[in-house]
Design an enzyme around this catalytic site. Structure first.
Site, PDB file in Angstrom:
ATOM      1  N   ARG A   1      -2.026 -10.245 -12.401  1.00 49.48           N
ATOM      2  CA  ARG A   1      -0.398 -10.809 -12.216  1.00 49.48           C
ATOM      3  C   ARG A   1      -0.373 -11.074 -10.661  1.00 49.48           C
ATOM      4  O   ARG A   1      -0.447 -12.009 -10.131  1.00 49.48           O
ATOM      5  CB  ARG A   1       0.472 -10.018 -12.778  1.00 49.48           C
ATOM      6  N   ASP A   2      -0.201 -10.017 -10.175  1.00 52.17           N
ATOM      7  CA  ASP A   2       0.129 -10.008  -8.741  1.00 52.17           C
ATOM      8  C   ASP A   2      -0.984 -10.517  -7.789  1.00 52.17           C
ATOM      9  O   ASP A   2      -0.921 -11.396  -6.754  1.00 52.17           O
ATOM     10  CB  ASP A   2       0.660  -8.708  -7.891  1.00 52.17           C
TER      11      ASP A   2
ATOM     12  N   HIS B   1       3.535   0.540  -4.342  1.00 50.19           N
ATOM     13  CA  HIS B   1       2.938  -0.644  -4.625  1.00 50.19           C
ATOM     14  C   HIS B   1       2.532  -1.245  -3.139  1.00 50.19           C
ATOM     15  O   HIS B   1       3.677  -1.757  -2.563  1.00 50.19           O
ATOM     16  CB  HIS B   1       3.877  -1.514  -5.502  1.00 50.19           C
TER      17      HIS B   1
ATOM     18  N   HIS C   1       0.536  -3.546  -0.626  1.00 51.06           N
ATOM     19  CA  HIS C   1      -0.314  -4.425  -0.135  1.00 51.06           C
ATOM     20  C   HIS C   1      -0.848  -4.018   1.115  1.00 51.06           C
ATOM     21  O   HIS C   1      -0.393  -3.497   1.927  1.00 51.06           O
ATOM     22  CB  HIS C   1       0.563  -5.857   0.185  1.00 51.06           C
TER      23      HIS C   1
ATOM     24  N   CYS D   1      -1.227 -13.100   0.720  1.00 56.24           N
ATOM     25  CA  CYS D   1       0.106 -12.912   0.843  1.00 56.24           C
ATOM     26  C   CYS D   1       0.416 -14.423   1.453  1.00 56.24           C
ATOM     27  O   CYS D   1       0.010 -14.990   2.447  1.00 56.24           O
ATOM     28  CB  CYS D   1       0.502 -11.989   2.010  1.00 56.24           C
TER      29      CYS D   1
ATOM     30  N   ASN E   1      -3.401  -7.357  -2.510  1.00 56.22           N
ATOM     31  CA  ASN E   1      -2.989  -5.848  -2.931  1.00 56.22           C
ATOM     32  C   ASN E   1      -4.268  -4.795  -2.592  1.00 56.22           C
ATOM     33  O   ASN E   1      -5.432  -5.137  -2.590  1.00 56.22           O
ATOM     34  CB  ASN E   1      -2.774  -5.858  -4.459  1.00 56.22           C
TER      35      ASN E   1
END
Ligand code: HMG
Ligand code: MG
Length: 285
Positions: free
Chosen positions: A12-13, A208, A210, A241, A250
């Site tokens: 997802r991310d 979380h 990055h 990003c 991430n």
């Protein structure tokens, strides 16, 4: 205290930022491999506007095509009732899901990501949270920009704590604290955690991070010191990003795993399968 729960967000991310349209079959192959790694939480897509995040538009197909592994919880992002309805239509009976709602600690990012103020974004979640609880589906709350915002600059720890309280007033959900642009440093992460720990216990918090600034592992070490035992990561460091072209995404699951093992923590995750998944993820970019 030695067990750390890893929440894999690569599908997802990680993939949401990829420019190439990634075929559903490739996403499904990655998710199914991850499902065999011992991971207990895998985030597999988003029920968001396809105009905002085109890469996640095929999430219903992903839900339909994966081979769900018993004991694995599959997470999806849901921003509003439109997304909730999409999820309810796509969900496969018998599979364990988690619905992740997401807000920001800064007004600038809230406007850019959700097209509304922080308060309105939380208010919009009331029916989603009510529906998820009525359906017996687990919830997770994300807070973005917990140390820095690409629009507003440094974010005050008190602002993060306030949003954490607003989310937990909706329902007693675990919260994932997002350093969205990877600008956090051990000192700013520590100050932010001290504020949030005043309103939520460490057992209900995840980090979380990055890795844009290359400090994600150091930030995880700080969070471990503060008692957190859950972290989000993405195989192969998937996920660029949009505000830092070419920067790492991430924090990579394989790097987090290696660090945790070296520090004597257990995760139940097989590094050999994660290494395979990291290779697969790199080929997808
Ligand atoms: P909006 O434009 O204000 O919403 O967007 P709207 O209600 O006016 O709807 C506009 C259009 O979108 C309408 O379609 C709606 O039907 C449709 P049209 O009439 O124009 O054809 N629509 C939807 N379609 C599908 N699914 C939906 C949905 N909702 C509306 N759920 C909205 C508001 C929330 C929809 C939009 O801003 C959005 O989708 N944002 C999501 C952005 C996103 O997914 N960002 C990435 C995830 S967050 C993240 O990565 C951070 C995290 O990793 C933690 C960290 O690192 O910090 C979690
Ligand atoms: Mg993120």
């Amino acid at each position: 205290m030695d067990f750390v729960r890893l929440h894999e967000v690569g599908p997802r991310d990680g993939l949401q930022n990829e420019k190439r349209v990634i075929p559903v079959a490739e996403k499904v192959a990655l998710i199914d491999l991850l499902g065999r790694s011992g991971l207990r939480d895998i985030e597999i897509g988003s029920f968001v506007s396809p105009k905002w995040v085109p890469q996640m538009a095929d999430t219903p197909d992903v839900l339909a095509q994966i081979m769900p592994v018993p004991g694995v919880r599959y997470a999806v992002l849901v921003p509003n009732m439109r997304g909730w309805d999409g999820f309810m239509t796509a969900r496969v009976p018998g599979v364990t899901y988690e619905v992740a709602v997401f807000v920001a600690a800064s007004e600038g990012f809230s406007q850019a990501n959700l097209n509304c103020s922080v308060k309105d974004s939380v208010d919009r979640l009331v029916p989603v949270v009510t529906a998820a609880r009525a359906a017996g589906i687990g919830l997770r709350g994300y807070i973005s920009c917990v140390t820095d915002c690409p629009f507003d600059g440094p974010v005050k720890p008190a602002a993060v704590a306030q949003v954490a309280q607003m989310l937990r007033a909706l329902a007693p959900m675990p919260l994932s604290l997002g350093d969205t642009i990877g600008a956090g440093r051990p000192a700013t992460v520590a100050a932010m955690l001290d504020a949030v720990l005043d309103v939520a216990p460490a057992a209900d918090l995840a980090g979380h991070f990055h890795d844009t600034g290359g400090h994600a592992l150091a930030n995880i070490a700080v969070a471990l010191d503060k008692g957190l035992r859950a972290f989000d990561s993405a195989v192969g460091g998937l996920g660029g990003c949009p505000y830092a072209p070419g920067a790492p995404g991430n924090v990579a699951t394989e790097r987090v795993l290696a660090m945790l093992q070296a520090e004597g923590f257990t995760t139940g995750v097989d590094p050999a399968i994660i290494a395979q998944a990291a290779e697969m993820a790199k080929e997808m970019r």
